[in-house]
Design a protein around this motif. Sequence first.
Motif, mmCIF file in Angstrom:
data_model
loop_
_atom_site.group_PDB
_atom_site.id
_atom_site.type_symbol
_atom_site.label_atom_id
_atom_site.label_comp_id
_atom_site.label_asym_id
_atom_site.label_seq_id
_atom_site.Cartn_x
_atom_site.Cartn_y
_atom_site.Cartn_z
ATOM 1 N N ASN A 155 0.914 -1.184 0.062
ATOM 2 C CA ASN A 155 0.079 0.108 0.081
ATOM 3 C C ASN A 155 0.904 1.121 -0.085
ATOM 4 O O ASN A 155 0.409 2.379 -0.704
ATOM 5 C CB ASN A 155 -0.873 -0.125 1.337
ATOM 6 C CG ASN A 155 -1.985 -0.898 1.029
ATOM 7 O OD1 ASN A 155 -2.432 -1.434 0.009
ATOM 8 N ND2 ASN A 155 -2.517 -1.344 2.096
ATOM 9 N N GLU A 156 1.683 1.256 0.758
ATOM 10 C CA GLU A 156 2.708 2.520 0.891
ATOM 11 C C GLU A 156 3.466 2.510 -0.645
ATOM 12 O O GLU A 156 3.391 3.825 -1.161
ATOM 13 C CB GLU A 156 4.130 1.732 1.634
ATOM 14 C CG GLU A 156 4.294 2.739 2.902
ATOM 15 C CD GLU A 156 5.464 1.853 3.709
ATOM 16 O OE1 GLU A 156 5.224 1.552 4.843
ATOM 17 O OE2 GLU A 156 6.418 1.803 3.284
ATOM 18 N N ILE A 157 3.795 1.717 -1.180
ATOM 19 C CA ILE A 157 4.444 1.700 -2.719
ATOM 20 C C ILE A 157 3.390 2.582 -3.715
ATOM 21 O O ILE A 157 3.582 3.228 -4.386
ATOM 22 C CB ILE A 157 5.078 0.530 -3.270
ATOM 23 C CG1 ILE A 157 6.334 0.192 -2.234
ATOM 24 C CG2 ILE A 157 5.418 0.756 -4.571
ATOM 25 C CD1 ILE A 157 6.872 -1.171 -2.673
ATOM 26 N N TYR A 158 2.223 1.743 -3.513
ATOM 27 C CA TYR A 158 1.128 2.161 -4.224
ATOM 28 C C TYR A 158 0.612 3.568 -4.104
ATOM 29 O O TYR A 158 0.501 4.362 -5.078
ATOM 30 C CB TYR A 158 -0.155 1.165 -4.087
ATOM 31 C CG TYR A 158 -1.354 1.513 -5.019
ATOM 32 C CD1 TYR A 158 -1.300 1.759 -6.308
ATOM 33 C CD2 TYR A 158 -2.756 1.558 -4.391
ATOM 34 C CE1 TYR A 158 -2.306 2.097 -6.835
ATOM 35 C CE2 TYR A 158 -3.727 2.119 -5.274
ATOM 36 C CZ TYR A 158 -3.470 2.057 -6.420
ATOM 37 O OH TYR A 158 -4.584 2.443 -7.272
ATOM 38 N N GLU A 159 0.574 4.038 -2.880
ATOM 39 C CA GLU A 159 0.433 5.500 -2.675
ATOM 40 C C GLU A 159 1.332 6.290 -2.887
ATOM 41 O O GLU A 159 1.138 7.574 -3.618
ATOM 42 C CB GLU A 159 0.015 5.777 -1.149
ATOM 43 C CG GLU A 159 -1.386 5.431 -0.719
ATOM 44 C CD GLU A 159 -1.505 5.176 0.821
ATOM 45 O OE1 GLU A 159 -0.528 5.789 1.476
ATOM 46 O OE2 GLU A 159 -2.406 4.092 1.178
ATOM 47 N N GLU A 160 2.653 6.029 -2.811
ATOM 48 C CA GLU A 160 3.662 6.930 -3.338
ATOM 49 C C GLU A 160 3.588 6.819 -5.158
ATOM 50 O O GLU A 160 4.001 8.040 -5.371
ATOM 51 C CB GLU A 160 5.075 6.167 -3.055
ATOM 52 C CG GLU A 160 6.159 7.148 -3.026
ATOM 53 C CD GLU A 160 7.550 6.292 -2.807
ATOM 54 O OE1 GLU A 160 8.586 7.051 -3.101
ATOM 55 O OE2 GLU A 160 7.275 4.952 -2.465
ATOM 56 N N PHE A 161 3.316 5.812 -5.627
ATOM 57 C CA PHE A 161 3.371 5.968 -7.052
ATOM 58 C C PHE A 161 1.961 6.732 -7.485
ATOM 59 O O PHE A 161 2.205 7.486 -8.297
ATOM 60 C CB PHE A 161 2.857 4.491 -7.496
ATOM 61 C CG PHE A 161 3.083 4.465 -8.985
ATOM 62 C CD1 PHE A 161 4.378 4.141 -9.864
ATOM 63 C CD2 PHE A 161 1.983 4.553 -9.911
ATOM 64 C CE1 PHE A 161 4.381 4.288 -11.185
ATOM 65 C CE2 PHE A 161 1.966 4.378 -11.375
ATOM 66 C CZ PHE A 161 3.201 4.471 -11.949
ATOM 67 N N SER A 162 0.916 6.553 -6.847
ATOM 68 C CA SER A 162 -0.285 7.304 -7.125
ATOM 69 C C SER A 162 0.128 8.693 -6.992
ATOM 70 O O SER A 162 -0.573 9.483 -8.028
ATOM 71 C CB SER A 162 -1.415 6.951 -6.400
ATOM 72 O OG SER A 162 -1.530 5.667 -6.689
ATOM 73 N N LEU A 163 0.819 9.189 -5.877
ATOM 74 C CA LEU A 163 1.061 10.520 -5.547
ATOM 75 C C LEU A 163 1.872 10.964 -6.969
ATOM 76 O O LEU A 163 1.456 12.175 -7.427
ATOM 77 C CB LEU A 163 1.704 10.538 -4.647
ATOM 78 C CG LEU A 163 2.040 12.172 -3.883
ATOM 79 C CD1 LEU A 163 0.759 12.708 -3.504
ATOM 80 C CD2 LEU A 163 3.117 12.201 -2.858
ATOM 81 N N PHE A 164 2.786 10.414 -7.506
ATOM 82 C CA PHE A 164 3.571 10.889 -8.659
ATOM 83 C C PHE A 164 2.707 10.826 -9.791
ATOM 84 O O PHE A 164 2.583 11.892 -10.541
ATOM 85 C CB PHE A 164 4.741 9.803 -8.779
ATOM 86 C CG PHE A 164 5.612 10.275 -9.948
ATOM 87 C CD1 PHE A 164 6.583 11.525 -9.705
ATOM 88 C CD2 PHE A 164 5.749 9.540 -11.061
ATOM 89 C CE1 PHE A 164 7.477 11.750 -10.565
ATOM 90 C CE2 PHE A 164 6.632 10.053 -12.169
ATOM 91 C CZ PHE A 164 7.402 11.256 -12.062
ATOM 92 N N SER A 165 1.863 9.816 -9.986
ATOM 93 C CA SER A 165 1.197 9.636 -11.247
ATOM 94 C C SER A 165 0.059 10.778 -11.487
ATOM 95 O O SER A 165 -0.415 10.838 -12.793
ATOM 96 C CB SER A 165 0.733 8.153 -11.431
ATOM 97 O OG SER A 165 -0.274 7.753 -10.724
ATOM 98 N N SER A 166 -0.360 11.258 -10.346
ATOM 99 C CA SER A 166 -1.493 12.294 -10.386
ATOM 100 C C SER A 166 -0.953 13.386 -11.144
ATOM 101 O O SER A 166 -1.955 14.258 -11.621
ATOM 102 C CB SER A 166 -1.937 12.513 -9.140
ATOM 103 O OG SER A 166 -0.782 13.138 -8.316
ATOM 104 N N LYS A 167 0.264 13.770 -11.315
ATOM 105 C CA LYS A 167 0.790 14.845 -11.884
ATOM 106 C C LYS A 167 0.893 14.419 -13.365
ATOM 107 O O LYS A 167 1.127 15.120 -14.211
ATOM 108 C CB LYS A 167 2.242 15.177 -11.488
ATOM 109 C CG LYS A 167 2.234 15.794 -10.190
ATOM 110 C CD LYS A 167 3.565 16.061 -9.585
ATOM 111 C CE LYS A 167 3.995 15.331 -8.524
ATOM 112 N NZ LYS A 167 5.429 15.304 -8.085
#
Lengths: 415, 302
Positions: A155-167
């Motif tokens: 979940n940590e990695i998924y959230e980190e990725f989502s934060l970046f990919s939202s841009k």
Amino acid sequence: MDLLRFATAGSVDDGKSTLIGRLLFDSKTIFEDQLEAVELASKSRGNEYTDLSLLTDGLRAEREQGITIDVAYRYFATPRRKFIIADTPGHQQYTRNMVTGASTADLAIILVDARKGMTEQSRRHATIASLLRVPHVVLAVNKMDLVDWSEERFNEIYEEFSLFSSKLDIPDLTAIPLSALEGDNVVERSENMPWYGGSSLLYHLEHVHIASDKNLQDVRFPVQFVIRPQQSNARDYRGFAGQVASGILKVGDEVLALPSGLTTKVAAIDGPSGPLDEAFPAMSVTVRLEDEIDISRGDIICRVGNHPEPTQDVEAMVCWMDQDALTVGRKLGIFHTSRMARAMVKDIPYELNVNTLHRDSEINQLNLNSIGRVKLRVTTPLLVDDYDHNRTTGSFILIDEATNRTVGAGVIRDS
Amino acid sequence: MTQPAHMLSQLDALEAEGIHIVREVVAQMERPALLFSGGKDSICLLHLAIKAFAPAAVPMPVVHIDTGQNFPEVLEYRDRIVEKYGLNLVVGSVQDAIDAGTVREEPNGSRNRIQTPVLLDTIEKNRFDACMGGARRDEEKARAKERVFSFRDDFGQWDPRNQRPELWNLYNGKVHPGESIRVFPLSNWTELDIWDYIRSRDIEVPSIYYAHDREVFLRDGMWMAANEFAVPGDGDEVVTKKVRYRTVGDATLTAAVESEADTIDKIIEETAATRLTERGATRGDDRVSEAAMEDRKKEGYF
């Protein structure tokens, strides 16, 4: 049965070769003689294990150095789908190979090592997938066995990725925790991660919905070749051959030919196995028109009221692929749909840092493997669409006029 | 399984891609040619070319590099197809080159390697700037890396480390005089796709692809046909077996596989179930070393 093209990017350390090896192996695509050759080669190299990367690393130099230097294409099929894998190296110096692999992909797999989490490399892969408008992205969190199959870590990695990919612009993102080495969630659902409710990677590849990825709205038919038989039995035949880029072209449709601007109707569509009522992407057909109007290679047939914009000023994100840097003022060949023209670089407003998304406007050139905004002035009007609407009429390559090498790839941006 | 609306089946998608590539070759290049051996891959390629320009004739010659060691069934087939479609056939003869002393046979009698200078010579004499072939990327690991439009320098050489990037469906065919492009429209096809296509489009192939009785003997674990080109040695036992060919190459080094597949459906069933690649199973030419194909391609091989 349909066809899914997907791209993988990553290095041997991420377990990419192991993952591909497992997909091929479990779908029974690796042949015995290939496996034997790989085993033999691994042994002669003194490896203790069978190195599955030797399957994909086909060139002598690659095997000698133990690296992937080029795009390798691999094929496998399940009863549901045929797959074409564009397997590309993950390091910065191979950005151009990643761009190449992503240009035709329906889906991209971004591999992340569960222990390391997001790295510069995974951010770069996500940026490239977004720039090249790959419709589906899979975040494959690999080596879950080495983090005790931890849901929290995933979940940590998924959230980190989502934060970046939202841009970024990633229309469809799916995250899958897996272990390529152990086979968890590759073909079969993992028993080690009961907390994960999604599907295995192969199941996802087999079922991801790609039917609506195609642009069926805007008719774009770039003419490749004019067919005018010289035989007596077909002397009046005049057909425009090409591959439908987007939209659905029907017999009887009123159409507009560009750049001439003349309108007429579709009299007939000839497909590879005979006459058709309609043609859709990516069919290769020959279109016959009711009126004799002047159309040649490079022209586009479209619908009245929905057409690409003819323009000599093209603005694009360009991936530069050559040792000699791209500089303002340089003249190049430009190849767009089926039209070849010349272009001059008017301006390079900024370089995009693909790791941080930072725009660096303090530059005056683009070096090998960098991506930046470029303004071009073209000798003849090109019939362009924004790349986000059309991957065919929105893309081009740049060609060095002295060496004839392909030196750049561009995705067109309206604004 | 039914195909969703406005989605091409994978076979239709491969056909459309192949036709697009063939048309690009003719549109971009000055003097293209199509390499035609009478093997199943070049047969599919020829059919794409016929479809790409219909109702006009195929606007380029077909080239056969004739080793002089062909299966008679394949030559007969070649000539019949040339006649049927009104093709312009150019033959590059290895025998003529041997007679003229420009190439020399290898000690083992194989003419595989000396095809290359004959091919390059044929390209040069006819000033072809593009040669299309039926090679597929699934055949071999060096081929898996080769572009669809594969640039050759003025010696006909392939430089695998210095290939032109190839993106979307934009193929760069620009060459200087003397240089040329090899084009592989079937790059993304597999052996199974080829047979599926042959079945679905009802395409005729030479009879040796179907299981038949033939006198064969074992060489290096492969069944070779006993004939004037592959003569059994003293200790070799010649037996009659039901066999078929998976690839069609030079009769001195192309082996048969034991098979009961005498119909296209059975061939497809057998191909889907096989555990050996077609080159691994039947081609002596690829067994020389780990990089045998890469080395030959660098010299200008197909």
